[in-house]
Design a protein around this motif. Structure first.
Motif, short mmCIF file in Angstrom:
data_model
loop_
_atom_site.label_atom_id
_atom_site.label_comp_id
_atom_site.label_asym_id
_atom_site.label_seq_id
_atom_site.Cartn_x
_atom_site.Cartn_y
_atom_site.Cartn_z
N ASP A 294 0.79 -1.28 0.05
CA ASP A 294 0.01 0.03 -0.33
C ASP A 294 0.94 1.17 -0.11
O ASP A 294 0.31 2.33 -0.47
N THR A 295 2.27 0.92 0.23
CA THR A 295 3.19 2.27 0.28
C THR A 295 3.37 2.61 -1.21
O THR A 295 3.31 2.11 -2.30
N PRO A 296 3.96 3.83 -1.22
CA PRO A 296 4.28 4.30 -2.76
C PRO A 296 5.24 3.44 -3.27
O PRO A 296 5.55 2.95 -4.63
N PHE A 297 6.42 3.14 -2.34
CA PHE A 297 7.16 1.82 -2.84
C PHE A 297 6.60 0.57 -3.42
O PHE A 297 6.96 0.30 -4.65
N GLY A 298 5.38 0.11 -2.72
CA GLY A 298 4.81 -1.06 -3.41
C GLY A 298 3.95 -0.63 -4.35
O GLY A 298 3.92 -1.49 -5.39
N GLN A 299 3.41 0.43 -4.65
CA GLN A 299 2.83 0.76 -5.69
C GLN A 299 3.36 1.08 -7.02
O GLN A 299 3.15 0.93 -8.21
N GLY A 300 4.81 1.13 -6.74
CA GLY A 300 5.73 1.34 -7.69
C GLY A 300 6.11 0.12 -8.59
O GLY A 300 6.80 0.30 -9.76
N PHE A 301 5.56 -0.99 -7.95
CA PHE A 301 5.76 -2.43 -8.90
C PHE A 301 4.79 -2.64 -9.59
O PHE A 301 3.61 -2.38 -9.38
N PRO A 302 5.20 -3.41 -10.51
CA PRO A 302 3.84 -3.93 -11.62
C PRO A 302 3.00 -4.48 -10.82
O PRO A 302 3.20 -5.37 -9.71
N ALA A 303 1.72 -4.39 -11.27
CA ALA A 303 0.52 -5.02 -10.67
C ALA A 303 0.67 -6.39 -10.41
O ALA A 303 0.15 -7.07 -9.61
N TRP B 112 0.25 15.59 4.14
CA TRP B 112 0.42 14.28 3.11
C TRP B 112 0.98 13.36 4.38
O TRP B 112 1.78 13.46 5.11
N GLN B 113 0.60 12.10 3.75
CA GLN B 113 0.99 10.91 4.62
C GLN B 113 2.35 10.45 4.52
O GLN B 113 2.93 9.98 5.45
N PHE B 114 2.89 10.19 3.22
CA PHE B 114 4.33 9.58 3.06
C PHE B 114 5.39 10.72 2.95
O PHE B 114 5.16 11.50 1.94
N ALA B 115 6.51 10.54 3.54
CA ALA B 115 7.63 11.51 3.54
C ALA B 115 8.44 10.81 2.32
O ALA B 115 8.72 11.74 1.28
N ASP B 116 8.69 9.71 2.21
CA ASP B 116 9.30 8.89 0.99
C ASP B 116 8.47 7.93 0.63
O ASP B 116 7.28 7.91 0.88
N ASP B 117 9.13 6.86 -0.19
CA ASP B 117 8.28 5.83 -0.49
C ASP B 117 7.76 4.65 0.39
O ASP B 117 6.90 3.97 0.24
N VAL B 118 8.19 4.68 1.55
CA VAL B 118 7.88 4.03 2.67
C VAL B 118 7.53 4.72 4.10
O VAL B 118 6.78 4.10 4.72
#
Length: 388
Positions: free
Chosen positions: A253-262, A358-364
């Protein structure tokens, strides 16, 4: 004394009791604690400033520092551990501060009146048992990444045992999941390339990927079991009374996770779930309270406005700005080097970003506001336990 000790061991063995003499009990406490310290173990999410010297404005490890916590740093920037401690009228400071193999234990002890506050052991990059954490180089340079089992051992070396007035918080396992997921993702990419090159059939690749998945799931299961064992044998059996263990949030659910292919994201979720299930199963009926961070984080994600967020998908810290501030030394936008002070030359925020909404500082990692949300939900959990 020796005969009493032997009697206790025999009684514990024959009746399956938690212990004899001391602070052992049949279940976790249900009454309010008279807390005198917050003792936390974990990784970057619980790190209250281990690596501040790496953000020295002078570039030589000396203060002042423009960063040091994995959030949107600044004068009012605190993380959930600090927030929770403050709500109890307590202070908590880093147990160790340093970088590149050099460190100072309990720097707050420079003021003897503050020596007791150095009970925040969490370190960015730390794993549960492996000292080679994220950001630590093979030669020992880079991040310290003292593993959680050693963090606990260090506390026992300092204090001998846990005290009844300790609120003990254990939040770990994220980095082990990151590393195992990276292995899985790299394997998936390599197999896909072989299929494209015609050296493997799709069926053969699927079979090999299934084996890789089984291997990484087995590893996180082992790690979760090791964490549970440490909680039982090194915290509970060493006097820990008010002990809360956090599960992992869904890293997908983090931006890190969302950066990977579905097609890869489900395995990131799965590894979080496998770790959590193994942790809970391994703890069994141990007298601890488990905080279900997985479900709580899903609630925040589904209802961002309820927690004051207007953006829960985009990191507040700007990769290019941080690279410029650090002279190109940091190119991943790590929030360790992100400062949200308006107008400061070391401000690393994206234009229009807000450290609270904003919830996230970086991708996690969470912003200052993200950490406030975490501490609020954890505080409500402790209240539901009757501990505060």
């Amino acid at each position: 004394m020796k005969s009493i000790r032997l009697f206790c061991l025999a009684l514990a063995s024959s009746l399956t009791l938690a212990g004899c003499g001391g602070d052992h009990h049949a279940g976790p406490p249900t009454t309010k604690g008279e807390f005198t310290a917050v003792v936390s173990f974990g990784d970057s999410l619980s790190d209250v400033g281990t690596y501040a010297p790496a953000t020295s404005l002078a570039g030589d490890g000396t203060p002042p520092y423009f960063g040091g916590k994995f959030t949107t740093n600044g004068a009012a920037a605190t993380i959930w551990v600090e927030n929770l401690a403050a709500s109890l009228g307590l202070a908590v400071t880093p147990a160790e501060v340093g970088f590149n193999g050099l460190s100072v234990h309990c720097p707050a002890a420079a003021d003897p009146a503050q020596e007791h506050t150095c009970t925040a052991y969490g370190q960015g990059g730390a794993r549960v048992t492996d000292p080679q954490g994220i950001g630590r180089n093979a030669d020992g340079s880079g991040a310290l990444t003292v593993p959680v089992i050693t963090q606990i051992a260090n506390h026992l070396a300092r204090f001998g045992k846990f005290k009844s007035g300790d609120l003990v918080l254990v939040y770990a396992g994220n980095n082990d999941v990151f590393i195992d997921f990276a292995i899985y993702a790299l394997t998936a990419d390599a197999l896909q390339a072989q299929v494209a090159a015609g050296t493997l059939t799709a069926a053969e690749a699927a079979a090999q990927l299934a084996l890789a998945q089984k291997a990484v799931e087995a590893d996180v299961t082992t790690v979760a079991g090791s964490l549970a064992t440490a909680v039982k044998t090194q915290i509970l059996e060493k006097g820990g009374l008010y002990v809360a263990v956090m599960t992992l949030a869904d890293i997908a659910d983090t931006p890190f996770g969302q950066g990977f292919p579905a097609e890869l994201r489900p395995e990131l979720t799965n590894l979080s779930v496998v770790f959590n299930n193994a942790l809970k199963q391994s703890l069994g009926d141990a007298p601890v309270r488990i905080i279900d961070t997985f479900s709580l984080s899903k609630e925040v994600l589904a209802n961002p406005a309820k927690y004051g967020f207007v953006n829960n998908t985009t990191p507040a810290c700007d990769i290019a700005a941080i690279a410029a501030i650090t002279g190109g030394a940091v190119t991943d936008g790590s929030s360790l080097f992100c400062n949200g002070t308006p107008g400061a030359p070391y401000n690393g925020l994206t234009a229009g970003a807000d450290t609270i909404t904003w919830q996230f500082a970086d991708d996690v990692h969470p912003t200052t506001g993200g950490h406030r949300a975490i501490s609020a939900v954890f505080l409500s959990q402790l209240q539901s336990f009757g501990w505060i």
